[in-house]
Every structure is written in structure tokens, then in C-alpha cells.
Design an enzyme around this catalytic site. Structure first.
Site: not given
Length: 310
Positions: A92, A195
Site C-alpha cells: 500500500s 483501495h
């Protein structure tokens, strides 16, 4: 093959930077990057409480700056060309750390961009109450089916029996009331459904900010969260960094690529532990070193020494 990885949001803990400030030069680097981020990163990493560093706009630049400062301390005495590690990847927001370690972004560019990413994602998260829940165990197909049934997104597919579901708080509550068989649910300390499509407004903001950057091509193999593939173009990797804000993280595929390429040792940058734990379960035979305190540097440097001696 030595691999360096960088953790994502949620790895931070109150005071995690405190023991590292005794390392020569580290405080100065963090002070300089604090100016770029417009945040007192040293204060946030030492005296701030858990809720303060949970703030997306704070957590993301704090994590990237901490990871980069410790990477510099770790690699200071190692050869620069070629570097002792052959592969880099980040989970991430850790992809920004990995991009800088691999030479795609200058550290200053990574800190500036990730500050904008954090601000944009925090703004997007404020529109609707959203969150993320880790699903531990269970049959993967059954877990994914349950996530889809509740209108959630499998935002992180981390491998080693861990999938993160993301969506609105109402959807997550319904999911918790009807969990997949043989699975444990653990709500994550994050401020939104990262996300997922909920982050779409942040993508365009970050794209505009990234347009001012001229990336270099990676000097080591650099993996993308999108699919675990190695990306040889710096420009293409930055484009993936932008898109990844609203797309799922496939850390399972990153680990599969590492294994396929012959990874032997993984060093996880500060605040280490999460990715090393996943690797111990999903990458048997790969040694791991998680940098949590300066005491861990000796083991990491020993791994680097072993790599350069081969």
C-alpha cells in the site's frame, strides 16, 4: 537474493520512532522532510497518541519518512552500485518507500507526494463512513464470496490466510454479523475504505500532483501491488502508484513473485513486523528481519554482509 520491503498504514504505533533518533543524522533527515510534509514528523513519531497517528494525512507521510530514514541508516555502509538488495516492494503506502529505495523517486519527492496522497484519501474518506476489516483464516473462495455478498471489496489479498474487506461501516457491520465459516474478523485502525472505489476522488488529485515528478527507472527489481509484476519503467510505476489508491493490493502475488525469483532473505523496514509475519507463513525457507528498534540493525546488516559476500 536479498529483498527489502516496506509496510503500509496500520503498522505505526505511538512512540515507534523514539529509539531511532539517537542514530546520527536520522533526526536531521526527519526534520528536513517535516518541512516538506508540513508536519512535525518527529513529534508524531515520538509523543503523539494512537488516534493522532491514525489520521491518514499524518500516518502516510510518517510511515514513508520513517522507512526511508531507517533505510538510509541501514544501507549507509553498503555498496551503492550495485546495491546489496536485488528486489524492493511495499505494501500500500509502503510502495512510495519502495519506489524511493529503488531510485524511482527522490526521498523528498516521495514524502511530498505521499503527503498529498494522505490528504486526498482523508478527504475522500470523510465523505462516507467507511472502514476495513481483516479476515483471518477460512476458505479463501468462501471468504471472497462472503465479501462480495455484502457489497464489500477485497481491498488487500495478503496471502497466508489474510484478506482485508473494505466498505461502508453498515456493510462491515452486516459482514461481522454473518462472518465466513472458520474465519476470525479483526477491524483495522484505519480511517477509510482504502483501495476501493470510495477513494476514486483521491486518484485524480494524486495524478495531478504526480505530473510534476520526473521519475527514474528502478535500479533493482521493483514489484507492483496491482499484480505482483516487476515494473521496469519509473514512469509506469508512478502511474501504478496513482491508480493503486483505488485498486486492491495483491500482496499475495508480490510474495509469489519474490519466491519465484529466488528470494532468500527479506528485510522489512520500520515499523517492521507485519510483512515479515506474512512471509514466515507464505514463504517458507526465506529468512526475515523486521526492523522494529535499532537493536535489529545488527541482524539486518549481517544479512546484507552475507549477500555482498556471495
Amino acid at each position: 537474493m536479498l529483498v527489502i520491503v516496506a509496510p503500509g498504514q496500520g503498522a505505526q504505533a505511538p512512540g515507534f520512532l523514539s529509539p531511532w533518533l539517537e542514530i546520527p543524522g536520522l533526526r536531521d533527515r526527519l526534520s528536513a522532510w517535516s518541512e516538506i510534509a508540513g508536519l512535525d514528523l518527529i513529534s508524531y513519531g515520538t509523543t503523539a497518541g494512537a488516534e493522532e497517528i491514525r489520521d491518514t494525512a499524518v500516518a502516510q507521510p510518517l510511515l514513508v519518512a520513517a522507512g526511508l530514514a531507517v533505510a538510509e541508516a541501514l544501507l549507509a555502509a553498503a555498496p551503492a552500485d550495485p546495491p546489496p538488495f536485488r528486489l524492493a516492494a511495499g505494501h500500500s503506502v509502503g510502495e512510495f518507500t519502495a519506489a524511493a529505495v529503488a531510485g524511482v523517486l527522490a526521498p523528498e519527492e516521495a514524502v511530498a507526494l505521499v503527503r498529498q496522497r494522505g490528504l486526498a484519501m482523508a478527504k475522500a474518506a470523510a465523505v462516507t463512513g467507511t472502514g476495513m476489516t481483516a479476515v483471518l483464516g477460512g476458505d479463501e473462495d468462501e471468504v471472497l464470496a462472503a465479501i462480495e455478498r455484502h457489497g464489500l471489496t477485497p481491498a488487500n489479498i495478503n496471502g497466508a490466510g489474510q484478506i482485508v474487506a473494505a466498505g461502508t461501516l453498515e456493510q462491515l457491520a452486516a459482514f461481522a454479523a454473518e462472518p465466513p465459516a472458520r474465519a476470525r474478523l479483526r477491524p483495522l485502525s484505519v480511517a477509510g475504505a482504502f483501495h476501493t472505489h470510495h477513494m476514486a476522488p483521491a486518484v485524480e488529485h494524486l495524478r495531478a500532483e504526480a505530473a510534476a515528478v520526473t521519475p527514474g527507472d528502478p535500479r533493482v527489481t521493483l514489484l507492483s501491488n496491482a499484480d505482483g509484476a516487476a515494473v521496469s519503467s519509473g514512469a509506469a510505476f508512478v502511474e501504478r502508484l496513482v491508480d493503486q489508491v483505488a485498486r486492491p493490493v495483491r500482496w499475495d502475488r508480490c510474495m509469489a513473485t519474490m519466491t519465484g525469483l529466488g528470494a532468500t532473505t527479506m528485510i522489512e523496514l520500520l515499523p517492521g513486523g507485519t510483512l515479515a509475519g506474512l512471509a514466515r507463513r507464505a514463504m517458507p525457507g526465506v529468512a526475515t528481519v523486521a526492523l522494529k528498534t535499532p537493536d535489529d540493525l545488527d541482524a539486518a546488516r549481517a544479512a546484507i554482509g552475507k549477500e555482498t559476500a556471495q
